[in-house]
Design a protein around this motif. Sequence first.
Motif, PDB file in Angstrom:
ATOM      1  N   ILE A   1       0.923  -1.162  -0.013  1.00 48.38           N
ATOM      2  CA  ILE A   1      -0.108  -0.179  -0.003  1.00 48.38           C
ATOM      3  C   ILE A   1       0.950   1.199  -0.110  1.00 48.38           C
ATOM      4  CG2 ILE A   1      -1.584   1.303   1.426  1.00 48.38           C
ATOM      5  CD1 ILE A   1      -2.809  -1.248   2.081  1.00 48.38           C
ATOM      6  N   THR A   2       2.193   1.247   0.837  1.00 47.57           N
ATOM      7  CA  THR A   2       2.802   2.467   1.020  1.00 47.57           C
ATOM      8  C   THR A   2       3.583   2.651  -0.486  1.00 47.57           C
ATOM      9  OG1 THR A   2       3.116   2.103   3.186  1.00 47.57           O
ATOM     10  CG2 THR A   2       4.823   3.475   2.082  1.00 47.57           C
ATOM     11  N   MET A   3       4.168   1.456  -0.921  1.00 45.24           N
ATOM     12  CA  MET A   3       4.612   1.677  -2.478  1.00 45.24           C
ATOM     13  C   MET A   3       3.458   2.272  -3.319  1.00 45.24           C
ATOM     14  SD  MET A   3       7.119  -1.377  -2.931  1.00 45.24           S
ATOM     15  CE  MET A   3       6.547  -2.662  -1.915  1.00 45.24           C
ATOM     16  N   LEU A   4       2.379   1.674  -3.445  1.00 48.26           N
ATOM     17  CA  LEU A   4       1.344   2.158  -4.158  1.00 48.26           C
ATOM     18  C   LEU A   4       1.078   3.595  -4.101  1.00 48.26           C
ATOM     19  CD1 LEU A   4      -0.839  -1.001  -4.443  1.00 48.26           C
ATOM     20  CD2 LEU A   4       0.523  -0.059  -6.216  1.00 48.26           C
ATOM     21  N   GLU A   5       0.805   4.004  -2.881  1.00 49.53           N
ATOM     22  CA  GLU A   5       0.452   5.497  -2.910  1.00 49.53           C
ATOM     23  C   GLU A   5       1.840   6.486  -3.094  1.00 49.53           C
ATOM     24  OE1 GLU A   5      -2.241   5.335   1.505  1.00 49.53           O
ATOM     25  OE2 GLU A   5      -0.190   5.222   1.747  1.00 49.53           O
ATOM     26  N   ASP A   6       2.663   5.959  -2.605  1.00 51.06           N
ATOM     27  CA  ASP A   6       3.781   6.684  -3.214  1.00 51.06           C
ATOM     28  C   ASP A   6       4.165   7.133  -4.794  1.00 51.06           C
ATOM     29  OD1 ASP A   6       4.667   7.255  -0.520  1.00 51.06           O
ATOM     30  OD2 ASP A   6       6.345   5.791  -0.775  1.00 51.06           O
ATOM     31  N   ARG A   7       3.893   5.934  -5.472  1.00 55.35           N
ATOM     32  CA  ARG A   7       3.986   5.808  -6.954  1.00 55.35           C
ATOM     33  C   ARG A   7       2.790   6.445  -7.555  1.00 55.35           C
ATOM     34  NH1 ARG A   7       7.948   0.793  -8.302  1.00 55.35           N
ATOM     35  NH2 ARG A   7       9.074   1.131  -6.200  1.00 55.35           N
TER      36      ARG A   7
ATOM     37  N   PRO B   1      -7.714   4.001   1.680  1.00 50.79           N
ATOM     38  CA  PRO B   1      -8.325   4.062   3.193  1.00 50.79           C
ATOM     39  C   PRO B   1      -7.595   2.671   3.882  1.00 50.79           C
ATOM     40  CG  PRO B   1      -9.590   3.091   1.278  1.00 50.79           C
ATOM     41  CD  PRO B   1      -8.508   3.738   0.924  1.00 50.79           C
ATOM     42  N   GLU B   2      -7.637   2.925   5.291  1.00 47.54           N
ATOM     43  CA  GLU B   2      -7.244   1.678   6.012  1.00 47.54           C
ATOM     44  C   GLU B   2      -8.088   0.718   6.416  1.00 47.54           C
ATOM     45  OE1 GLU B   2      -4.427   2.944   9.064  1.00 47.54           O
ATOM     46  OE2 GLU B   2      -3.629   4.389   7.908  1.00 47.54           O
ATOM     47  N   GLU B   3      -9.011   0.189   5.432  1.00 48.93           N
ATOM     48  CA  GLU B   3      -9.884  -0.687   5.757  1.00 48.93           C
ATOM     49  C   GLU B   3      -9.449  -2.206   5.653  1.00 48.93           C
ATOM     50  OE1 GLU B   3     -13.606  -0.088   4.269  1.00 48.93           O
ATOM     51  OE2 GLU B   3     -13.426   2.141   4.429  1.00 48.93           O
ATOM     52  N   HIS B   4     -10.068  -2.867   6.435  1.00 57.09           N
ATOM     53  CA  HIS B   4      -9.537  -4.431   6.060  1.00 57.09           C
ATOM     54  C   HIS B   4     -10.632  -5.315   5.192  1.00 57.09           C
ATOM     55  CE1 HIS B   4      -6.483  -4.523   9.131  1.00 57.09           C
ATOM     56  NE2 HIS B   4      -7.294  -3.551   9.755  1.00 57.09           N
TER      57      HIS B   4
ATOM     58  N   ALA C   1      -6.286  13.309  -3.932  1.00 54.41           N
ATOM     59  CA  ALA C   1      -7.478  13.571  -3.992  1.00 54.41           C
ATOM     60  C   ALA C   1      -8.318  12.723  -2.990  1.00 54.41           C
ATOM     61  CB  ALA C   1      -7.966  13.718  -5.304  1.00 54.41           C
ATOM     62  N   ALA C   2      -9.595  13.095  -2.910  1.00 53.03           N
ATOM     63  CA  ALA C   2     -10.368  12.259  -2.043  1.00 53.03           C
ATOM     64  C   ALA C   2     -10.881  10.922  -2.979  1.00 53.03           C
ATOM     65  CB  ALA C   2     -11.771  12.883  -1.640  1.00 53.03           C
ATOM     66  N   PRO C   3     -10.957   9.759  -2.456  1.00 50.56           N
ATOM     67  CA  PRO C   3     -11.469   8.719  -3.301  1.00 50.56           C
ATOM     68  C   PRO C   3     -12.733   8.777  -3.996  1.00 50.56           C
ATOM     69  CG  PRO C   3     -10.890   8.084  -1.009  1.00 50.56           C
ATOM     70  CD  PRO C   3     -10.820   9.535  -1.031  1.00 50.56           C
ATOM     71  N   VAL C   4     -12.767   8.230  -5.146  1.00 52.47           N
ATOM     72  CA  VAL C   4     -13.846   8.321  -6.125  1.00 52.47           C
ATOM     73  C   VAL C   4     -14.374   7.066  -6.369  1.00 52.47           C
ATOM     74  CG1 VAL C   4     -13.320  10.396  -7.194  1.00 52.47           C
ATOM     75  CG2 VAL C   4     -12.777   8.424  -8.199  1.00 52.47           C
ATOM     76  N   GLY C   5     -15.549   6.621  -6.929  1.00 47.85           N
ATOM     77  CA  GLY C   5     -15.863   5.346  -7.284  1.00 47.85           C
ATOM     78  C   GLY C   5     -16.820   4.973  -6.136  1.00 47.85           C
ATOM     79  N   ASP C   6     -16.808   3.584  -6.162  1.00 48.58           N
ATOM     80  CA  ASP C   6     -17.893   2.879  -5.483  1.00 48.58           C
ATOM     81  C   ASP C   6     -17.245   2.699  -4.002  1.00 48.58           C
ATOM     82  OD1 ASP C   6     -18.710   0.618  -8.095  1.00 48.58           O
ATOM     83  OD2 ASP C   6     -19.830   2.557  -7.437  1.00 48.58           O
ATOM     84  N   GLN C   7     -17.289   1.306  -3.495  1.00 46.18           N
ATOM     85  CA  GLN C   7     -16.714   1.188  -2.073  1.00 46.18           C
ATOM     86  C   GLN C   7     -15.175   1.301  -2.150  1.00 46.18           C
ATOM     87  OE1 GLN C   7     -18.511   0.920   0.664  1.00 46.18           O
ATOM     88  NE2 GLN C   7     -20.357   1.521  -0.493  1.00 46.18           N
TER      89      GLN C   7
ATOM     90  N   VAL D   1     -11.662  -0.276  -1.707  1.00 48.94           N
ATOM     91  CA  VAL D   1     -11.267  -1.622  -1.767  1.00 48.94           C
ATOM     92  C   VAL D   1      -9.749  -1.603  -1.023  1.00 48.94           C
ATOM     93  CG1 VAL D   1     -10.291  -3.466  -3.171  1.00 48.94           C
ATOM     94  CG2 VAL D   1     -12.156  -1.990  -3.859  1.00 48.94           C
ATOM     95  N   ALA D   2     -10.056  -2.241   0.264  1.00 48.00           N
ATOM     96  CA  ALA D   2      -8.781  -2.287   0.833  1.00 48.00           C
ATOM     97  C   ALA D   2      -7.839  -3.505   0.543  1.00 48.00           C
ATOM     98  CB  ALA D   2      -9.003  -2.236   2.540  1.00 48.00           C
ATOM     99  N   MET D   3      -6.682  -3.425   1.065  1.00 47.56           N
ATOM    100  CA  MET D   3      -5.697  -4.702   0.558  1.00 47.56           C
ATOM    101  C   MET D   3      -5.174  -5.110   2.039  1.00 47.56           C
ATOM    102  SD  MET D   3      -3.895  -3.251  -2.946  1.00 47.56           S
ATOM    103  CE  MET D   3      -3.572  -1.676  -2.072  1.00 47.56           C
ATOM    104  N   ALA D   4      -5.522  -4.552   3.095  1.00 48.02           N
ATOM    105  CA  ALA D   4      -5.107  -4.946   4.287  1.00 48.02           C
ATOM    106  C   ALA D   4      -6.004  -6.038   4.742  1.00 48.02           C
ATOM    107  CB  ALA D   4      -4.928  -3.727   5.367  1.00 48.02           C
ATOM    108  N   GLY D   5      -5.291  -7.052   5.598  1.00 48.54           N
ATOM    109  CA  GLY D   5      -6.110  -8.138   6.043  1.00 48.54           C
ATOM    110  C   GLY D   5      -5.324  -8.855   7.138  1.00 48.54           C
ATOM    111  N   PRO D   6      -5.904  -9.928   7.532  1.00 52.82           N
ATOM    112  CA  PRO D   6      -5.017 -10.903   8.569  1.00 52.82           C
ATOM    113  C   PRO D   6      -3.749 -11.469   8.068  1.00 52.82           C
ATOM    114  CG  PRO D   6      -6.881 -11.872   7.669  1.00 52.82           C
ATOM    115  CD  PRO D   6      -6.960 -10.749   6.810  1.00 52.82           C
ATOM    116  N   ALA D   7      -2.765 -11.524   8.995  1.00 55.15           N
ATOM    117  CA  ALA D   7      -1.595 -12.023   8.610  1.00 55.15           C
ATOM    118  C   ALA D   7      -1.716 -13.746   8.396  1.00 55.15           C
ATOM    119  CB  ALA D   7      -0.526 -11.957   9.630  1.00 55.15           C
ATOM    120  N   ARG D   8      -1.104 -14.068   7.412  1.00 62.10           N
ATOM    121  CA  ARG D   8      -1.136 -15.670   7.297  1.00 62.10           C
ATOM    122  C   ARG D   8      -0.481 -16.378   8.578  1.00 62.10           C
ATOM    123  NH1 ARG D   8       3.427 -16.655   2.863  1.00 62.10           N
ATOM    124  NH2 ARG D   8       4.616 -14.797   3.249  1.00 62.10           N
TER     125      ARG D   8
END
Length: 99
Positions: free
Chosen positions: A43-49, A55-58, A84-90, A92-99
């Motif tokens: 997420i950090t790399m994507l935000e930077d690039r 958003p920080e949602e799971h 900018a503020a997010p646009v679109g539908d809901q 989509v978070a990529m964060a989640g539980p550790a494996r």
Amino acid sequence: MEPAYDLMARLLTEHFGIPEEEITPDATFEQLEVDSLARVELITMLEDRLHVTLPEEHGDATVGEAAAYLDGLVAGRPDRGRAAAPVGDQPVAMAGPAR
């Protein structure tokens, strides 16, 4: 600018060692065995690039869903120099539980 899916697939391969053939639009990050720390790094790399703020949602989005959300964020920016503020539908978070 590189499409979000291509960027994400490249980062998953180059930085996290996931074989390119395993990365598909329908694959979830959990299926790709991307743990929570790696998701935060991604997420950090994507935000930077892409110069966006995610958003920080799971959730359990697929790579394709996350890429589509990112493309929407990038396309909705009035000024490429600012986040900018997010646009679109809901969100989509990529964060989640550790494996």
